[in-house]
Design a protein around this motif. Sequence first.
Motif, PDB file in Angstrom:
ATOM      1  N   THR A  65      30.828  10.204  48.428  1.00  0.00           N
ATOM      2  CA  THR A  65      31.583  11.334  48.551  1.00  0.00           C
ATOM      3  C   THR A  65      31.222  11.979  47.336  1.00  0.00           C
ATOM      4  O   THR A  65      31.055  13.653  47.443  1.00  0.00           O
ATOM      5  N   ARG A  66      30.155  11.630  46.431  1.00  0.00           N
ATOM      6  CA  ARG A  66      29.688  12.432  45.290  1.00  0.00           C
ATOM      7  C   ARG A  66      28.672  11.769  44.775  1.00  0.00           C
ATOM      8  O   ARG A  66      28.075  10.324  44.556  1.00  0.00           O
ATOM      9  N   ILE A  67      28.125  12.487  43.595  1.00  0.00           N
ATOM     10  CA  ILE A  67      26.950  12.460  42.740  1.00  0.00           C
ATOM     11  C   ILE A  67      26.973  12.413  41.330  1.00  0.00           C
ATOM     12  O   ILE A  67      27.517  14.151  41.745  1.00  0.00           O
ATOM     13  N   SER A 103      30.498  18.270  35.624  1.00  0.00           N
ATOM     14  CA  SER A 103      30.046  19.040  36.836  1.00  0.00           C
ATOM     15  C   SER A 103      30.370  17.441  37.657  1.00  0.00           C
ATOM     16  O   SER A 103      30.501  16.294  37.305  1.00  0.00           O
ATOM     17  N   LYS A 104      29.835  17.723  39.046  1.00  0.00           N
ATOM     18  CA  LYS A 104      30.351  16.573  40.219  1.00  0.00           C
ATOM     19  C   LYS A 104      29.115  17.478  41.058  1.00  0.00           C
ATOM     20  O   LYS A 104      29.734  18.579  41.390  1.00  0.00           O
ATOM     21  N   LEU A 105      29.032  17.145  41.922  1.00  0.00           N
ATOM     22  CA  LEU A 105      27.961  16.958  43.242  1.00  0.00           C
ATOM     23  C   LEU A 105      28.925  15.965  44.633  1.00  0.00           C
ATOM     24  O   LEU A 105      28.303  15.164  44.577  1.00  0.00           O
ATOM     25  N   ASN A 106      29.595  17.015  45.303  1.00  0.00           N
ATOM     26  CA  ASN A 106      29.864  16.458  46.368  1.00  0.00           C
ATOM     27  C   ASN A 106      29.773  16.813  47.660  1.00  0.00           C
ATOM     28  O   ASN A 106      29.541  17.870  48.502  1.00  0.00           O
ATOM     29  N   THR A 107      29.276  15.205  47.871  1.00  0.00           N
ATOM     30  CA  THR A 107      28.638  15.605  49.319  1.00  0.00           C
ATOM     31  C   THR A 107      29.408  15.212  50.392  1.00  0.00           C
ATOM     32  O   THR A 107      28.619  14.175  50.771  1.00  0.00           O
ATOM     33  N   TRP A 118      44.970  18.296  47.915  1.00  0.00           N
ATOM     34  CA  TRP A 118      45.537  19.018  46.959  1.00  0.00           C
ATOM     35  C   TRP A 118      45.419  18.431  45.429  1.00  0.00           C
ATOM     36  O   TRP A 118      47.218  17.333  45.824  1.00  0.00           O
ATOM     37  N   HIS A 119      45.484  19.418  44.929  1.00  0.00           N
ATOM     38  CA  HIS A 119      45.720  18.921  43.868  1.00  0.00           C
ATOM     39  C   HIS A 119      45.127  20.294  43.002  1.00  0.00           C
ATOM     40  O   HIS A 119      44.915  21.697  42.687  1.00  0.00           O
ATOM     41  N   GLN A 120      45.861  20.383  41.377  1.00  0.00           N
ATOM     42  CA  GLN A 120      45.584  21.501  40.158  1.00  0.00           C
ATOM     43  C   GLN A 120      44.523  20.940  39.445  1.00  0.00           C
ATOM     44  O   GLN A 120      44.890  19.750  39.052  1.00  0.00           O
ATOM     45  N   LEU A 203      45.826  26.060  43.097  1.00  0.00           N
ATOM     46  CA  LEU A 203      45.827  24.730  44.510  1.00  0.00           C
ATOM     47  C   LEU A 203      45.094  24.775  45.311  1.00  0.00           C
ATOM     48  O   LEU A 203      44.721  25.576  45.866  1.00  0.00           O
ATOM     49  N   HIS A 204      44.523  23.414  45.573  1.00  0.00           N
ATOM     50  CA  HIS A 204      42.944  23.725  46.147  1.00  0.00           C
ATOM     51  C   HIS A 204      43.383  22.164  46.809  1.00  0.00           C
ATOM     52  O   HIS A 204      43.649  21.391  46.558  1.00  0.00           O
ATOM     53  N   GLY A 205      42.100  21.444  47.867  1.00  0.00           N
ATOM     54  CA  GLY A 205      42.356  20.772  48.605  1.00  0.00           C
ATOM     55  C   GLY A 205      41.052  20.616  49.525  1.00  0.00           C
ATOM     56  O   GLY A 205      40.224  22.419  50.356  1.00  0.00           O
ATOM     57  N   SER A 206      40.826  20.046  50.652  1.00  0.00           N
ATOM     58  CA  SER A 206      39.120  19.971  51.572  1.00  0.00           C
ATOM     59  C   SER A 206      39.559  18.540  52.445  1.00  0.00           C
ATOM     60  O   SER A 206      39.837  17.629  51.665  1.00  0.00           O
ATOM     61  N   ALA A 207      39.850  19.200  53.517  1.00  0.00           N
ATOM     62  CA  ALA A 207      40.092  18.602  54.739  1.00  0.00           C
ATOM     63  C   ALA A 207      38.614  17.585  54.290  1.00  0.00           C
ATOM     64  O   ALA A 207      37.154  17.912  54.588  1.00  0.00           O
ATOM     65  N   ALA A 214      25.989  16.315  55.867  1.00  0.00           N
ATOM     66  CA  ALA A 214      26.770  16.192  55.089  1.00  0.00           C
ATOM     67  C   ALA A 214      27.142  17.507  54.063  1.00  0.00           C
ATOM     68  O   ALA A 214      26.232  18.657  54.263  1.00  0.00           O
ATOM     69  N   ARG A 215      28.458  17.950  53.758  1.00  0.00           N
ATOM     70  CA  ARG A 215      28.815  18.884  53.544  1.00  0.00           C
ATOM     71  C   ARG A 215      28.498  18.829  51.539  1.00  0.00           C
ATOM     72  O   ARG A 215      29.021  18.552  50.906  1.00  0.00           O
ATOM     73  N   LYS A 216      27.484  19.831  51.078  1.00  0.00           N
ATOM     74  CA  LYS A 216      27.277  19.473  49.823  1.00  0.00           C
ATOM     75  C   LYS A 216      27.448  20.706  48.465  1.00  0.00           C
ATOM     76  O   LYS A 216      27.192  22.287  48.966  1.00  0.00           O
ATOM     77  N   LEU A 218      28.418  21.865  45.275  1.00  0.00           N
ATOM     78  CA  LEU A 218      27.354  21.377  43.159  1.00  0.00           C
ATOM     79  C   LEU A 218      28.775  21.777  42.872  1.00  0.00           C
ATOM     80  O   LEU A 218      29.029  23.628  42.898  1.00  0.00           O
ATOM     81  N   PHE A 219      29.831  21.386  41.986  1.00  0.00           N
ATOM     82  CA  PHE A 219      31.361  21.652  41.234  1.00  0.00           C
ATOM     83  C   PHE A 219      30.320  22.055  39.462  1.00  0.00           C
ATOM     84  O   PHE A 219      30.793  20.836  39.481  1.00  0.00           O
ATOM     85  N   TYR A 220      30.857  23.248  38.873  1.00  0.00           N
ATOM     86  CA  TYR A 220      30.281  22.817  37.172  1.00  0.00           C
ATOM     87  C   TYR A 220      32.159  22.923  37.386  1.00  0.00           C
ATOM     88  O   TYR A 220      32.400  24.271  37.083  1.00  0.00           O
TER      89      TYR A 220
HETATM   90  O1  LIG Z   1      35.185  18.851  47.284  1.00  0.00           O
HETATM   91  C1  LIG Z   1      35.846  19.527  47.652  1.00  0.00           C
HETATM   92  O2  LIG Z   1      36.211  20.166  48.087  1.00  0.00           O
HETATM   93  C2  LIG Z   1      36.789  19.484  46.591  1.00  0.00           C
HETATM   94  C3  LIG Z   1      36.364  19.647  44.802  1.00  0.00           C
HETATM   95  C4  LIG Z   1      37.673  19.414  43.936  1.00  0.00           C
HETATM   96  O3  LIG Z   1      38.698  19.676  44.077  1.00  0.00           O
HETATM   97  C5  LIG Z   1      37.557  18.122  42.957  1.00  0.00           C
HETATM   98  O4  LIG Z   1      36.367  17.498  42.474  1.00  0.00           O
HETATM   99  O5  LIG Z   1      38.596  18.501  41.929  1.00  0.00           O
END
Ligand SMILES: O=C(O)CCC(=O)C(=O)O
Length: 307
Positions: A65-67, A103-107, A118-120, A203-207, A214-216, A218-220
């Motif tokens: 799910t994540r690095i 930071s996180k890399l959602n892979t 869904w979350h904030q 508010l955001h989320g993802s299916a 893979a859906r990669k 990188l979140f900072y």
């Molecule tokens: O990876 C995603 O689609 C969303 C990630 C996210 O919202 C989070 O990790 O807080």
Amino acid sequence: MLSADQISSYRENGYLMIRDALLPDQLATLQDLTNEFIEASRAVSESNDIFDLDDGHSAAQPRLTRIKLPHIRHPAFWEVATSDRLTSFLKPLVGDNIRLHTSKLNTKAPGGGAAVEWHQDWAFFPHTNDDLFSVGIMLEDVTLANGPLMVIPETHKGPVLSHHQGGVFCGAIDPAHPTFDLDRAVTLTGQAGDMSIHHVRLLHGSAPNMSDGARKILFYEMGAADAWPINGNSGAYTGMSQRDVWAKLHENMICGTQPISARLADVPVIMPVPPPPDGSSIFKVQRSGGAVSAFATQAEIRSEQPA
Ligand SMILES: O=C(O)CCC(=O)C(=O)O
């Protein structure tokens, strides 16, 4: 740089898409490194400090799910975050003094990689002001099929919804909440090198990722350096787990009980406690905290379809 229209759109809607945000060599470096990390995860059979494993992970078929914390795993991730290129997009939004929160890399793995409910983000790490955002750099093309980020415009100006379930912080809202309006969601697709910025209260989320790649992203998570984290989510700063912080608060009580609300001026805050059994990533928080899924039905329907 950002245009005046981009800045006012961010302020109004709470998010922004920037095409070709990364320079080609920055993108290529991060793509190569990400693939190396995924390869290295073949040697791992349980989630650890670096890898958050998805169901079905094996040496033969890595499923992450994540690095975790890429900015401390390889200098290139820090160099991109601090590059003139990236900061030129960020300074117009929160000023010249910007601090990284995490930071996180959602892979998201192919063939069903975990949804993010869904979350904030604000519910996870309230600060003294909300000039914070999450920068999402697409390391591969993000399509409708591979679990793109979805956002609900303007919700950053609304209330902070409950992210608790059964008295425990579960890192997700209840999709049955009367103000949750999925019809207003905007899906953020794009090409490798594009970047989204979303406000900490949006508010955001993802299916789930139903594609075969893979859906990669990188979140900072960053913000104005004068936004100070409110204690109770001090793990990133003190090395203490939420569980230890929670225990310490109780230990220090002279009388009465520890509330989960906090009093602050101007910004609504609900503290992310009591913590769920597993706080090691958002995926584990939501699962172990018992979050109600907005995506479960969709994933079940899709997985029931003949291949
Ligand atoms: O990876 C995603 O689609 C969303 C990630 C996210 O919202 C989070 O990790 O807080």
